[in-house]
Design an enzyme around this catalytic site. Structure first.
Site, PDB file in Angstrom:
ATOM      1  N   CYS A 178      33.374  46.524  48.986  1.00  9.58           N
ATOM      2  CA  CYS A 178      31.987  46.108  48.742  1.00  9.58           C
ATOM      3  C   CYS A 178      31.056  47.306  48.684  1.00  9.58           C
ATOM      4  O   CYS A 178      29.922  47.176  48.250  1.00  9.58           O
ATOM      5  CB  CYS A 178      31.478  45.199  49.861  1.00  9.58           C
ATOM      6  N   CYS A 210      33.168  48.346  54.430  1.00 13.84           N
ATOM      7  CA  CYS A 210      34.180  47.893  53.460  1.00 13.84           C
ATOM      8  C   CYS A 210      33.982  48.698  52.183  1.00 13.84           C
ATOM      9  O   CYS A 210      32.928  48.602  51.553  1.00 13.84           O
ATOM     10  CB  CYS A 210      34.054  46.396  53.158  1.00 13.84           C
ATOM     11  N   LYS A 264      41.130  43.339  39.596  1.00 17.32           N
ATOM     12  CA  LYS A 264      41.866  44.397  38.927  1.00 17.32           C
ATOM     13  C   LYS A 264      43.331  44.017  38.775  1.00 17.32           C
ATOM     14  O   LYS A 264      43.921  44.180  37.720  1.00 17.32           O
ATOM     15  CB  LYS A 264      41.743  45.644  39.805  1.00 17.32           C
ATOM     16  N   LYS A 269      39.359  34.640  42.346  1.00 14.34           N
ATOM     17  CA  LYS A 269      38.572  35.349  41.349  1.00 14.34           C
ATOM     18  C   LYS A 269      39.443  36.396  40.646  1.00 14.34           C
ATOM     19  O   LYS A 269      40.295  37.012  41.285  1.00 14.34           O
ATOM     20  CB  LYS A 269      37.425  36.046  42.092  1.00 14.34           C
ATOM     21  N   HIS A 282      37.632  41.230  50.501  1.00  8.48           N
ATOM     22  CA  HIS A 282      38.668  42.235  50.259  1.00  8.48           C
ATOM     23  C   HIS A 282      39.711  42.221  51.375  1.00  8.48           C
ATOM     24  O   HIS A 282      39.860  43.214  52.106  1.00  8.48           O
ATOM     25  CB  HIS A 282      38.035  43.635  50.147  1.00  8.48           C
ATOM     26  N   HIS A 321      38.550  44.289  32.619  1.00 11.77           N
ATOM     27  CA  HIS A 321      39.381  43.086  32.569  1.00 11.77           C
ATOM     28  C   HIS A 321      38.525  41.882  32.183  1.00 11.77           C
ATOM     29  O   HIS A 321      37.328  42.007  31.940  1.00 11.77           O
ATOM     30  CB  HIS A 321      40.148  42.891  33.888  1.00 11.77           C
ATOM     31  N   HIS A 360      35.105  41.252  33.759  1.00 15.71           N
ATOM     32  CA  HIS A 360      33.995  42.039  33.217  1.00 15.71           C
ATOM     33  C   HIS A 360      33.526  41.444  31.890  1.00 15.71           C
ATOM     34  O   HIS A 360      32.347  41.413  31.579  1.00 15.71           O
ATOM     35  CB  HIS A 360      34.424  43.482  32.916  1.00 15.71           C
ATOM     36  N   CYS A 409      37.292  42.229  55.663  1.00 14.07           N
ATOM     37  CA  CYS A 409      36.266  41.694  54.773  1.00 14.07           C
ATOM     38  C   CYS A 409      36.846  40.490  54.037  1.00 14.07           C
ATOM     39  O   CYS A 409      37.895  40.610  53.415  1.00 14.07           O
ATOM     40  CB  CYS A 409      35.855  42.771  53.769  1.00 14.07           C
TER      41      CYS A 409
HETATM   42 ZN   LIG Z   1      34.506  43.849  50.929  1.00 14.15          ZN
END
Ligand SMILES: [Zn+2]
Length: 506
Positions: free
Chosen positions: A129, A126, A297, A294, A146, A18, A21, A143
């Site tokens: 991560c 997590c 996906k 940010k 996430h 995406h 990247h 997290c």
């Molecule tokens: Zn994480």
């Protein structure tokens, strides 16, 4: 020829590429192309991070074997990198035998240094991560990076790396070498982290099958971060390959600012433990954000990379990202629509109007007033401005401030457009017909061609295909010259080549 070894973070094989990247790879490609234009023997590496729990889970979810899954993902990345015109010299995949071999040697050497110890681990893991989280690193039991995933309470007997033993050495390196971790905000962050002290980290996992066996303990696989980081040396033939002798230590690791801890603390410590010199510098770039978040996906699907490439062509996307997102910080857009609107606006104003029109005007005037023959190079007001902008460009690019380098190239474009308006070549041509000498118009046209040629060289790292078109239309042969050859090459420009419109209007 000095070597310049440049790497990017290898991308995790849990989904298609995406925009997030792409910006890192484009920025790295700009640096690689710029260093080549400076005369360096560049080795530019990108690749895929293919092991770990998340990949295993994603493959299972799609009813695929992990290897078949990562093969497909690697294909989709390669296709996009090709379309974006990346000039990488190598593409490493961590499921390759060459990687496994080098990683195994690295782990054996760290083990020989007695830097692994067995210990029981209890903690929150997590899988986003691929890292253990301490209680105080969680927010509401999740997290913070996430929040959509559950952390897993994990108890395992693992191999631990004696990271804490390397704290002083890494901190000393950071203090002795101000350019080691850049930009400065990232360096300060790492300094604070090290000053707060380090705990040993897990170097193996006992329950993940999709990975490289831990040397001497086949029941374990190498922890995915040890696996991933070592790609930078395994790709060039660590421990005894020719490429390793030639290119290590790497000149620059380019990474997202969210993984500086791994690259500026774990990785140098791992290398020190194995008796290998750490990389010469690490650059943590910022992110494109949409509404403060940010790109991920899921957000990536709204701004599909292929659609963005197709919207105005690959060079336009490269230009837009490098112009808009400061290479040392973030750029936030209120929404995906606002991002697209800004992309369209920059395409029309900067590329089609300012740059495209300039080329078209100058080439037409040389054709009309001089039958296509370019007058010999002259100094003058515009030539002076172009040379100032070129040195600003060089110093920004040497400092990896890519957005500033690109802005300096467009200073020349703006100055050249202003110069056309002020010097009024059409009036000078009228005066010639009324009996004036050729000198004034010769000077204007030659400075304009010289500035176009300079712009082509400055833009070549950013928009390689379009810069080559500018160079060709301005009378140059082959791709735009490197900086050492620029002046003599400008002196050889003899005839313009009127061509197609550089940036057609949508
Ligand atoms: Zn994480």
């Amino acid at each position: 020829m000095p070597g310049f070894y440049l790497t990017t973070a290898i991308d995790y094989s849990n989904g298609d590429p995406h925009l997030g990247h792409a910006i890192e790879k484009i920025g790295a490609d700009v640096i690689a192309r710029y260093r080549r234009a400076c005369g360096d023997d560049v080795h530019f590496l990108i690749g895929m991070d293919e092991h770990g729990q998340k990949v295993q889970q994603e493959a299972e979810k799609h009813g695929s074997s992990p290897q078949a899954w990562v093969d497909r993902i690697a294909e989709s990345f390669l296709e996009v990198w090709d379309r974006l015109g990346l000039s990488n010299d190598d593409f490493i995949r961590t499921s390759e035998p060459r990687h496994r071999r080098g990683l195994t040697t690295l782990m054996e050497r760290i083990a020989a240094n007695e830097d692994f110890r067995r210990s029981k681990y209890e903690g929150h893991y997590c899988s986003g991560c691929e890292a253990f989280k301490k209680e105080d690193e969680l927010a509401d039991g999740r997290c913070p990076l996430h929040p959509g995933r559950d952390v897993e309470w994990t108890e395992e007997e693992n191999w631990f790396f004696r990271l804490s033993d390397y704290r002083d050495a890494v901190l000393a390196r950071l203090r002795d070498d101000p350019g080691w971790v850049r930009p400065r905000t990232r360096r300060n962050e790492i300094t604070r982290l090290l000053e707060a002290g380090l705990e040993d980290i897990s170097a193996s996992r006992s329950r993940i099958r999709w990975g490289v066996p831990f040397p001497g303990d086949e029941g374990h696989t190498v922890y995915v971060w040890f696996d991933a980081l070592s790609n930078y040396i395994t790709a060039i033939g660590y421990p005894d390959g020719e490429g390793f002798d030639k290119f290590w230590p790497a000149d620059l690791h380019i990474i997202g600012k969210d993984i500086t801890r791994f690259h500026c603390v774990y990785w140098p410590a791992m290398l020190m433990a194995a008796g290998v010199e750490p990389a010469r510098s690490v650059w943590g770039h910022g992110f494109i954000k949409i509404g403060g978040a940010k790109l991920s996906k899921s957000a990536g699907t709204e701004l599909g990379l292929i659609e963005l490439i197709e919207r105005h062509g690959p060079d336009a996307l490269r230009y837009f990202l490098m112009r808009e997102v400061p290479w040392d910080g973030d750029r936030d857009y209120p929404s995906s629509e606002a991002f697209i609107e800004q992309f369209d606006r920059r395409y029309t104003t900067d590329l089609a109007n300012d740059l495209g029109n300039l080329l078209n005007r100058v080439v037409s005037m040389v054709s009309k007033y001089r039958g296509g023959d370019i007058p010999p190079p002259r100094g003058g007001e515009l030539a002076g401005k172009a040379s100032v902008a070129l040195s600003e460009y060089r110093s920004s690019m040497d400092d990896y401030l890519l957005h500033r380098g690109l802005a300096a190239a467009f200073d020349v474009v703006r100055a050249a457009n202003g110069f056309v308006d002020e010097s009024k070549p059409w009036a000078l041509a009228r005066a010639e017909r009324a009996g004036a000498g050729l000198d004034d118009l010769d000077s204007v046209l030659s400075q304009l061609i010289g500035s176009l040629g300079t712009v082509a060289a400055m833009l070549a790292p950013f928009v390689p295909a379009k810069a080559a078109e500018i160079w060709r239309a301005s009378g140059g042969d082959g791709p735009p010259p490197g900086f050492a050859d620029l002046e003599p090459a400008l002196g050889r420009l003899a005839r313009v080549r009127p061509g197609a419109v550089l940036f057609p209007r949508p």
